[in-house]
Design an enzyme around this catalytic site. Structure first.
Site, PDB file in Angstrom:
ATOM      1  N   ASP A 138       2.126   2.736  -1.735  1.00  0.00           N
ATOM      2  CA  ASP A 138       1.718   1.091  -0.779  1.00  0.00           C
ATOM      3  C   ASP A 138       3.008   0.247  -1.597  1.00  0.00           C
ATOM      4  OD1 ASP A 138       2.060  -0.696   1.561  1.00  0.00           O
ATOM      5  OD2 ASP A 138       0.235  -1.270   0.814  1.00  0.00           O
ATOM      6  N   ASP A 183      -4.519   0.065  -0.428  1.00  0.00           N
ATOM      7  CA  ASP A 183      -5.723  -0.905  -0.809  1.00  0.00           C
ATOM      8  C   ASP A 183      -5.459  -1.734   0.827  1.00  0.00           C
ATOM      9  OD1 ASP A 183      -3.879  -4.189  -1.571  1.00  0.00           O
ATOM     10  OD2 ASP A 183      -2.794  -2.578  -0.124  1.00  0.00           O
ATOM     11  N   ASP A 205      -4.248   1.913   5.026  1.00  0.00           N
ATOM     12  CA  ASP A 205      -4.094   2.322   4.080  1.00  0.00           C
ATOM     13  C   ASP A 205      -5.121   3.627   4.315  1.00  0.00           C
ATOM     14  OD1 ASP A 205      -1.532   1.531   2.605  1.00  0.00           O
ATOM     15  OD2 ASP A 205      -2.399   0.319   2.020  1.00  0.00           O
TER      16      ASP A 205
END
Length: 656
Positions: free
Chosen positions: A358, A549, A553
C-alpha cells in the site's frame, strides 16, 4: 486520491489475557527446570550421582583392572541406572499404559534394559546417563527460548495509578475504564493505551517498536501501553481497556506464535511417528534374520547389534532442535521489531517472489499537510470550516490534515448524518447543507462536474461539493519514509518484484513509484480493486507478501500468502488479520523479515541433514558390528548437542 479508509468503525475483539504459566511445555520435556543457576544443578542430583558412579566404576575397571564380584556390580550399576533413568522409565511406562510404544522413552528403556539382560551393565548405564544428559541440555535450550518469550509478559505493568475525584489510587490495570485519567511517574511503564493529557512527555518505545530513540509526545497524541515515561510525572487519558491495548495484543501474538507450527515441524512430527516403529521392526530383523544366514548363530552378538540400532535411531535430536530453531527465528524477529504470528510464516517468507505494498502509511509517513486551498465564490475560512466539520471524526490521515489546518475553526461547525462512501470519501450535513468531501470519483458518483485540470494535479486532492455544487479543492502532500527507497533496493537485490497499490490518483502513484524505483504501480483503486489485483498476481503464479496499514487493506492481507501490517500506525483490523506485524512501521523491515525466514530455514535444514547423515552412518556401522553402544550413545548425544547449539545460534545473529 488516497481515500481508501476514512473511519475505523470496526472495533476488533479484545485479546484474551494470558499469564506466563499458560505457555505450554513440549511433550518431550520430562525434567524439572523450575530453578535456575545452582537450583537447576541441584535438581539434577540423581543424574549427576549416576554419572559419578559410572565414572568411578569405569576408572576402577579400566584404570585398575578391578573386576567386581557378581552381584555387587549389578547392584551398583542398577542404582546408577535408576538414578539416571527414573524419569525416562516413568514416561515409557505411562505411554505404554496407553499402548504408545513407539516413542523415544520406550525405545531408550528397551535398549538399556536389553543391555542389562546380556550383562553389558556399564554400557546400559552409559546409554541412559548420556541420553538423560542430552535431554537435559535440550530441555534447558527450549526453556531458554520460552523464557525469552515469557519475559515479554513482564513488560505489561501489574498496577496503575488512577486519578479519581482528585485523588490518586493504585489499582489493577484491568479495573480502569475508558476516559479515566492515569498518572505515570518518571521511569514507569504506561499501563494502558490513551492520549497524553499533559503538555509534553518523552517516552522510550523500544518495547513496542524496537526503536531505542526517545519519542516526545504532545498533548492529545497517542500513548501506548508498554512505553516508559522518561522525564516527568505525566497524565494519560485512557482510550482502551487493558485487554484491548496494543501491547496485550502483541503479547498474545507472540504467545500464539509458538503454537503455530511450520510445515517442516509438522513433517518431522509425522516422520517421527512413522520412523520409530520402522526402527523397532528393523532392530528386530537385525537380531533375528541372521539366524537363517549365519552359522553358528550368536544371539548375544546380534541382540547387541539390535540394541545399538535402537539407541542411535532415537529421533529426539530432530524432534527438539527443529522447533527450537523456529523459536530462535521468532525471537530474532521480535528483537528486530517484527512479530511473526507463527513459525509457519517464517517458512512462507522464504518463498516470496513478489512484495505488494500500500502507499499511504506503508511507503509514506501518512503525515499529510495542507498545501493549497482553492475555492469557487466562497470565503476560504468558511470553506475550510465546513470541510473540517465533515472530516473531524475521521481517523484517516488526510482528514486529520484538514482538521489540523482548520485549527480552532474546526470546532465551530458540526456535521450530522456523516457516512463513508467506500473508496470515494465522506458525505454529511453541515449547517443544513449537504457536503461531499473526497476524490473525483465521489463527485462523479453524484453527477457533480468540476474543472478537468484538477485531475492533473500531482498532490493529493480533496474535492468539496456543497449542495450538489462544486465548491473547490484542498491539496495535501504526504512525505516518503526515510527507508522506503532502501527497502525497494534491498528487495530488488533479493530478486523480488515490487508492486504498489493505492486508492490515490494514478499520477501521484506514478510519481512515488518513480522516486522509489518500484516495478509496477496501480492507482485509483477501490478496496475491491486491490483484491482483484492481488488475486490476479496469485493466479499468475506469484508468491505474494502484501504490506498495508488501513482497514481497507485487511481483505488483501488475508488473501496474500503472507500478510504484513504496519503495527505502529496500522488499524486493529489490519494487525489482527496480518500474519506478520512490523512494529516500528519501517518498510526496510520487510527485507529483514525475509532474511530471518531464510536464516531459520537454513539452520533447520542443516540440523535435519546433520542428524540424518550421522544416524544413517552409525546405524549401518552398528548393524555391521563396527559401532558399539558407547559409540551409538555418544553419536546420538553429540548430534543432539550440535543441533541445539546450531539452533540457539539463530538468537545471536546480528542482522545489521
Amino acid at each position: 486520491m488516497s481515500r481508501e479508509c476514512c473511519e475505523n468503525n470496526h472495533k476488533t475483539k479484545g485479546a484474551v489475557e494470558k499469564t506466563k504459566e499458560e505457555i505450554p511445555d513440549d511433550d518431550h520435556s520430562h525434567h524439572d527446570h523450575s530453578g535456575e543457576g545452582n537450583e537447576s544443578w541441584l535438581s539434577h542430583w540423581p543424574l549427576l550421582s549416576a554419572l559419578l558412579i559410572l565414572m568411578v566404576m569405569l576408572v576402577l575397571e579400566f584404570g585398575f583392572s578391578y573386576q567386581p564380584v557378581f552381584p555387587f556390580n549389578l547392584i551398583i550399576f542398577t542404582i546408577a541406572f535408576l538414578l539416571a533413568g527414573y524419569n525416562v522409565l516413568g514416561m515409557a511406562w505411562q505411554k505404554a499404559k496407553h499402548f504408545d510404544f513407539f516413542n523415544e522413552f520406550f525405545l531408550m528403556s528397551v535398549a538399556t534394559i536389553g543391555a542389562f539382560s546380556i550383562g553389558s551393565y556399564s554400557e546400559g548405564v552409559a546409554v541412559m546417563v548420556f541420553y538423560s544428559i542430552g535431554e537435559w541440555f535440550q530441555d534447558a535450550a527450549v526453556d531458554r527460548a520460552k523464557r525469552s518469550i515469557k519475559a515479554l509478559l513482564d513488560i505489561r505493568p501489574d498496577e496503575v495509578t488512577v486519578i479519581r475525584n482528585g485523588q490518586t489510587t493504585v489499582i489493577n490495570p484491568g479495573e480502569v475504564q475508558i476516559d479515566e485519567l492515569i498518572q505515570v511517574k518518571a521511569g514507569e511503564k504506561v499501563a494502558l493505551d490513551g492520549i497524553l493529557n499533559s503538555a509534553t512527555a518523552t517516552f522510550n518505545t523500544a518495547a513496542l517498536t524496537g526503536e531505542s530513540k526517545p519519542d516526545t509526545k504532545r498533548k492529545g497524541e497517542t500513548v501506548l501501553a508498554g512505553m516508559i515515561n522518561l522525564d516527568k510525572v505525566s497524565e494519560v487519558q485512557v482510550k482502551s481497556l487493558f485487554k484491548d491495548s496494543k501491547l496485550s495484543k502483541i503479547l498474545e501474538m507472540v504467545q500464539d506464535a509458538t503454537a503455530r507450527k511450520s510445515q517442516t515441524q509438522l513433517f518431522i512430527s509425522r516422520f517421527a511417528k512413522v520412523y520409530t516403529p520402522i526402527v523397532f521392526a528393523l532392530a528386530l530383523l537385525v537380531c533375528l534374520v541372521p539366524y537363517f544366514f549365519t552359522q553358528p548363530y550368536d544371539f548375544h552378538q546380534w541382540f547387541y547389534r539390535a540394541l545399538v540400532f535402537l539407541v542411535i535411531s532415537c529421533p529426539c535430536a530432530l524432534v527438539v532442535s527443529i522447533p527450537l530453531g523456529y523459536f530462535g527465528g521468532i525471537g530474532l524477529a521480535s528483537r528486530n521489531g517484527i512479530l511473526f504470528k507463527g513459525s509457519n510464516f517464517l517458512d512462507v517468507m522464504t518463498k516470496i517472489n513478489m512484495v505488494i505494498m500500500d502507499k499511504t502509511g506503508t511507503l509514506t509517513k501518512g503525515v499529510f499537510k495542507v498545501q493549497e486551498v482553492v475555492t469557487v465564490d466562497r470565503d476560504k475560512s468558511e470553506f475550510i470550516r465546513i470541510a473540517a466539520a465533515l472530516e473531524k471524526d475521521s481517523t484517516h490521515p488526510i482528514a486529520k490534515a484538514v482538521v489540523e489546518y482548520a485549527g480552532d475553526a474546526a470546532g465551530l461547525e458540526r456535521a450530522e448524518n456523516v457516512e463513508e462512501v467506500s473508496g470515494h470519501g465522506l458525505k454529511g450535513t453541515v449547517a443544513g447543507s449537504t457536503v461531499l468531501a473526497g476524490n473525483g470519483k465521489l463527485l462523479k458518483k453524484y453527477s457533480i462536474s468540476y474543472p478537468g485540470e484538477v485531475d492533473s494535479l500531482v498532490d493529493t486532492v480533496v474535492l468539496i461539493a456543497i449542495d450538489n455544487q462544486y465548491a473547490g479543492y484542498i491539496t495535501i502532500a504526504d512525505e516518503i519514509k526515510e527507508d522506503a527507497k532502501q527497502a525497494i533496493e534491498q528487495l530488488h537485490s533479493m530478486k523480488i518484484q515490487t508492486v504498489m497499490l493505492s486508492g490515490d490518483k494514478q499520477i501521484v502513484v506514478d510519481k512515488i513509484a518513480q522516486l522509489l524505483g518500484i516495478d509496477k504501480a496501480f492507482g485509483d483503486l477501490l478496496p475491491e480493486g486491490k483484491v482483484e489485483k492481488v488475486q490476479g498476481f496469485k493466479d499468475a503464479g506469484s508468491r505474494i507478501a502484501f504490506v498495508g496499514d488501513g482497514v481497507n487493506d485487511a481483505p488483501v492481507i488475508a488473501l496474500a500468502d503472507a500478510g504484513m501490517a504496519m503495527g505502529g500506525l496500522g488499524s486493529d483490523a489490519t494487525i489482527e488479520t496480518a500474519d506478520i506485524v512490523i512494529q516500528n512501521d519501517q518498510p526496510s523491515k520487510i527485507t529483514t523479515a525475509i532474511k530471518i525466514g531464510r536464516i531459520t530455514r537454513n539452520i533447520v535444514w542443516q540440523n535435519i541433514t546433520i542428524a540424518m547423515a550421522v544416524k544413517i552412518l552409525v546405524l549401518v556401522l552398528g548393524a555391521g558390528g563396527i559401532a558399539n553402544l558407547w559409540e551409538a550413545v555418544i553419536a546420538d548425544v553429540g548430534v543432539a548437542l550440535i543441533a541445539i547449539l546450531n539452533a540457539v545460534r539463530i538468537q545471536k545473529i546480528n542482522l545489521d
